[in-house]
Design an enzyme around this catalytic site. Sequence first.
Site, PDB file in Angstrom:
ATOM      1  N   HIS A  69       0.667  -1.142  -0.179  1.00  8.82           N
ATOM      2  CA  HIS A  69       0.092   0.037  -0.018  1.00  8.82           C
ATOM      3  C   HIS A  69       0.906   1.135  -0.161  1.00  8.82           C
ATOM      4  CE1 HIS A  69      -3.881  -2.072   1.492  1.00  8.82           C
ATOM      5  NE2 HIS A  69      -3.275  -2.727   0.434  1.00  8.82           N
ATOM      6  N   GLU A  71       0.695   3.956   1.790  1.00  3.77           N
ATOM      7  CA  GLU A  71       1.094   4.569   3.362  1.00  3.77           C
ATOM      8  C   GLU A  71       2.528   3.683   3.770  1.00  3.77           C
ATOM      9  OE1 GLU A  71      -3.441   3.940   3.265  1.00  3.77           O
ATOM     10  OE2 GLU A  71      -1.662   3.354   2.230  1.00  3.77           O
ATOM     11  N   CYS A  95      -6.431   1.648   5.733  1.00  6.65           N
ATOM     12  CA  CYS A  95      -6.781   0.238   6.126  1.00  6.65           C
ATOM     13  C   CYS A  95      -6.230  -0.028   7.494  1.00  6.65           C
ATOM     14  CB  CYS A  95      -6.463  -0.974   5.094  1.00  6.65           C
ATOM     15  SG  CYS A  95      -4.652  -1.288   4.958  1.00  6.65           S
ATOM     16  N   CYS A  98      -2.106  -0.951   7.538  1.00 10.92           N
ATOM     17  CA  CYS A  98      -1.530   0.228   7.176  1.00 10.92           C
ATOM     18  C   CYS A  98      -1.501   1.054   8.507  1.00 10.92           C
ATOM     19  CB  CYS A  98      -2.051   1.209   5.961  1.00 10.92           C
ATOM     20  SG  CYS A  98      -1.465   0.338   4.466  1.00 10.92           S
TER      21      CYS A  98
END
Length: 147
Positions: A69, A71, A95, A98
């Site tokens: 992801h 992040e 999410c 993360c």
Amino acid sequence: MIDKWDLRFMELARLVGTWSKDPSTKVGAVIVDNNRKVLGLGYNGFARGVEDTEERLNNRDLKYPLTIHAEINAISNAMCDLTHCTLYVDPLPTCSRCAAQIINSGITRVICAPLKDSNASWQSDVDLALMQFEEANVEVNFLELTQ
């Protein structure tokens, strides 16, 4: 409180997201310190050296477990102390997986896009992320960019 700099860094996160090769969702993240210095940029994609072929990118069962992801990419690209920094992510909220990494990195403020109705299946995971952020005293603000 959202200010003009938050808007600017969200726009930068959106730009960084365009670098993703994911054909369906392009997510970007930007980490900024208290002096408005950009410390990390990231977008969703496969790990360095892992082939991002069209076949893999269009196979959700394969793509999702291979994707890092935005992040997490921004955190790992920063390579410095992120204590008291702000993370901007667009066009999705963070999410739960993360969120845990964001908390552990020392980031204390997250600005992200709200969950859109078309992604309602993600709501329970976003709720878990928000629960973690609240318990860890990470400030979360939602900011939706227009076109």
